[in-house]
Design a protein around this motif. Structure first.
Motif, PDB file in Angstrom:
ATOM      1  N   TYR A  28      55.779  55.309  38.344  1.00  0.00           N
ATOM      2  CA  TYR A  28      56.416  56.407  37.623  1.00  0.00           C
ATOM      3  C   TYR A  28      56.023  57.783  38.143  1.00  0.00           C
ATOM      4  N   GLU A  29      55.061  57.843  39.058  1.00  0.00           N
ATOM      5  CA  GLU A  29      54.686  59.054  39.779  1.00  0.00           C
ATOM      6  C   GLU A  29      54.294  60.211  38.863  1.00  0.00           C
ATOM      7  N   PHE A  30      53.482  59.938  37.843  1.00  0.00           N
ATOM      8  CA  PHE A  30      52.964  61.001  36.989  1.00  0.00           C
ATOM      9  C   PHE A  30      51.690  61.615  37.568  1.00  0.00           C
ATOM     10  N   ALA A  31      51.094  60.955  38.539  1.00  0.00           N
ATOM     11  CA  ALA A  31      49.839  61.407  39.124  1.00  0.00           C
ATOM     12  C   ALA A  31      49.819  60.961  40.583  1.00  0.00           C
ATOM     13  N   PRO A  32      48.808  61.369  41.338  1.00  0.00           N
ATOM     14  CA  PRO A  32      48.712  60.877  42.729  1.00  0.00           C
ATOM     15  C   PRO A  32      48.577  59.358  42.769  1.00  0.00           C
ATOM     16  N   ASP A  33      49.109  58.769  43.839  1.00  0.00           N
ATOM     17  CA  ASP A  33      49.077  57.314  43.992  1.00  0.00           C
ATOM     18  C   ASP A  33      47.651  56.792  44.056  1.00  0.00           C
ATOM     19  N   LEU A  34      47.444  55.635  43.441  1.00  0.00           N
ATOM     20  CA  LEU A  34      46.165  54.928  43.544  1.00  0.00           C
ATOM     21  C   LEU A  34      46.193  54.030  44.770  1.00  0.00           C
ATOM     22  N   ASP A  35      45.029  53.704  45.284  1.00  0.00           N
ATOM     23  CA  ASP A  35      44.898  52.893  46.491  1.00  0.00           C
ATOM     24  C   ASP A  35      45.353  51.462  46.229  1.00  0.00           C
ATOM     25  N   ALA A  36      46.372  51.026  46.945  1.00  0.00           N
ATOM     26  CA  ALA A  36      46.909  49.678  46.763  1.00  0.00           C
ATOM     27  C   ALA A  36      45.945  48.619  47.298  1.00  0.00           C
ATOM     28  N   ARG A  37      45.160  48.961  48.345  1.00  0.00           N
ATOM     29  CA  ARG A  37      44.193  47.994  48.890  1.00  0.00           C
ATOM     30  C   ARG A  37      43.104  47.683  47.868  1.00  0.00           C
ATOM     31  N   ALA A  38      42.627  48.710  47.199  1.00  0.00           N
ATOM     32  CA  ALA A  38      41.589  48.493  46.180  1.00  0.00           C
ATOM     33  C   ALA A  38      42.152  47.700  45.010  1.00  0.00           C
ATOM     34  N   PHE A  39      43.396  47.980  44.639  1.00  0.00           N
ATOM     35  CA  PHE A  39      44.041  47.261  43.545  1.00  0.00           C
ATOM     36  C   PHE A  39      44.183  45.779  43.888  1.00  0.00           C
ATOM     37  N   ALA A  40      44.624  45.497  45.112  1.00  0.00           N
ATOM     38  CA  ALA A  40      44.750  44.100  45.546  1.00  0.00           C
ATOM     39  C   ALA A  40      43.377  43.425  45.601  1.00  0.00           C
ATOM     40  N   TYR A  41      42.378  44.132  46.109  1.00  0.00           N
ATOM     41  CA  TYR A  41      41.020  43.571  46.152  1.00  0.00           C
ATOM     42  C   TYR A  41      40.509  43.288  44.745  1.00  0.00           C
ATOM     43  N   GLY A  42      40.786  44.169  43.809  1.00  0.00           N
ATOM     44  CA  GLY A  42      40.359  43.962  42.432  1.00  0.00           C
ATOM     45  C   GLY A  42      40.966  42.701  41.836  1.00  0.00           C
ATOM     46  N   TRP A  43      42.241  42.467  42.101  1.00  0.00           N
ATOM     47  CA  TRP A  43      42.877  41.256  41.582  1.00  0.00           C
ATOM     48  C   TRP A  43      42.332  39.995  42.249  1.00  0.00           C
ATOM     49  N   VAL A  44      42.167  40.039  43.563  1.00  0.00           N
ATOM     50  CA  VAL A  44      41.619  38.871  44.267  1.00  0.00           C
ATOM     51  C   VAL A  44      40.194  38.590  43.797  1.00  0.00           C
ATOM     52  N   LEU A  45      39.400  39.645  43.668  1.00  0.00           N
ATOM     53  CA  LEU A  45      38.029  39.492  43.197  1.00  0.00           C
ATOM     54  C   LEU A  45      37.976  38.918  41.788  1.00  0.00           C
ATOM     55  N   SER A  46      38.772  39.452  40.894  1.00  0.00           N
ATOM     56  CA  SER A  46      38.724  38.978  39.505  1.00  0.00           C
ATOM     57  C   SER A  46      39.233  37.537  39.383  1.00  0.00           C
ATOM     58  N   LEU A  47      40.237  37.161  40.154  1.00  0.00           N
ATOM     59  CA  LEU A  47      40.711  35.774  40.122  1.00  0.00           C
ATOM     60  C   LEU A  47      39.667  34.816  40.709  1.00  0.00           C
ATOM     61  N   ALA A  48      39.034  35.226  41.806  1.00  0.00           N
ATOM     62  CA  ALA A  48      38.006  34.370  42.414  1.00  0.00           C
ATOM     63  C   ALA A  48      36.796  34.227  41.497  1.00  0.00           C
ATOM     64  N   VAL A  49      36.388  35.326  40.891  1.00  0.00           N
ATOM     65  CA  VAL A  49      35.243  35.293  39.980  1.00  0.00           C
ATOM     66  C   VAL A  49      35.558  34.443  38.757  1.00  0.00           C
ATOM     67  N   SER A  50      36.755  34.581  38.228  1.00  0.00           N
ATOM     68  CA  SER A  50      37.145  33.790  37.057  1.00  0.00           C
ATOM     69  C   SER A  50      37.170  32.302  37.388  1.00  0.00           C
ATOM     70  N   ALA A  51      37.723  31.953  38.546  1.00  0.00           N
ATOM     71  CA  ALA A  51      37.761  30.547  38.948  1.00  0.00           C
ATOM     72  C   ALA A  51      36.347  30.000  39.142  1.00  0.00           C
ATOM     73  N   TYR A  52      35.478  30.782  39.766  1.00  0.00           N
ATOM     74  CA  TYR A  52      34.102  30.331  39.970  1.00  0.00           C
ATOM     75  C   TYR A  52      33.378  30.165  38.635  1.00  0.00           C
ATOM     76  N   ALA A  53      33.563  31.131  37.742  1.00  0.00           N
ATOM     77  CA  ALA A  53      32.868  31.068  36.450  1.00  0.00           C
ATOM     78  C   ALA A  53      33.337  29.878  35.617  1.00  0.00           C
ATOM     79  N   LEU A  54      34.609  29.542  35.719  1.00  0.00           N
ATOM     80  CA  LEU A  54      35.117  28.408  34.958  1.00  0.00           C
ATOM     81  C   LEU A  54      34.668  27.070  35.548  1.00  0.00           C
ATOM     82  N   ARG A  55      34.450  27.031  36.860  1.00  0.00           N
ATOM     83  CA  ARG A  55      34.046  25.785  37.510  1.00  0.00           C
ATOM     84  C   ARG A  55      32.545  25.608  37.573  1.00  0.00           C
ATOM     85  N   ALA A  56      31.783  26.689  37.448  1.00  0.00           N
ATOM     86  CA  ALA A  56      30.324  26.614  37.572  1.00  0.00           C
ATOM     87  C   ALA A  56      29.738  25.894  36.363  1.00  0.00           C
ATOM     88  N   GLY A  57      28.527  25.470  36.517  1.00  0.00           N
ATOM     89  CA  GLY A  57      27.837  24.784  35.428  1.00  0.00           C
ATOM     90  C   GLY A  57      27.515  25.741  34.288  1.00  0.00           C
TER      91      GLY A  57
END
Length: 109
Positions: A28-57
């Motif tokens: 919607y361009e109300f502010a300067p663009d946020l970094d798409a690389r960091a956003f993608a890394y955040g999603w990959v990190l959170s999905l990987a962490v969630s999967a690990y936490a659910l599978r860990a003992g």
């Protein structure tokens, strides 16, 4: 509520907030663009962490989701306070990798 469940909820809420902020800034361009690389890394990190936490003992990985949510929150705070995107992304990468290494290492039996 267990520590792992609270951490998974915190990661979910952190990424939901980041997603909403990213849509407002980048679509919607109300502010300067946020970094798409960091956003993608955040999603990959959170999905990987969630999967690990659910599978860990029951003991391993219980702090990982909560600490990951703290990393995401710290990154968003840095961006909000005007720190450059490159420095904030470098700090997010370093902090999240250190946390993953510290909490996911194998303990001798």
């Amino acid at each position: 509520m267990t520590l792992r469940t609270a951490g998974l909820l915190a990661v979910l809420l952190a990424m939901a907030g980041w997603s909403a902020w990213w849509v407002v800034c980048n679509v919607y361009e109300f502010a300067p663009d946020l970094d798409a690389r960091a956003f993608a890394y955040g999603w990959v990190l959170s999905l990987a962490v969630s999967a690990y936490a659910l599978r860990a003992g029951p003991v391993r990985g219980r702090w990982l989701p909560l600490l990951t949510a703290a990393c995401i929150g710290a990154y968003l705070l840095l961006i909000h306070r005007g720190v450059s995107a490159g420095l904030a992304l470098a700090l997010l990468l370093a902090a999240s990798l250190l946390i993953c290494i510290a909490t996911c290492r194998r303990h001798p039996r």
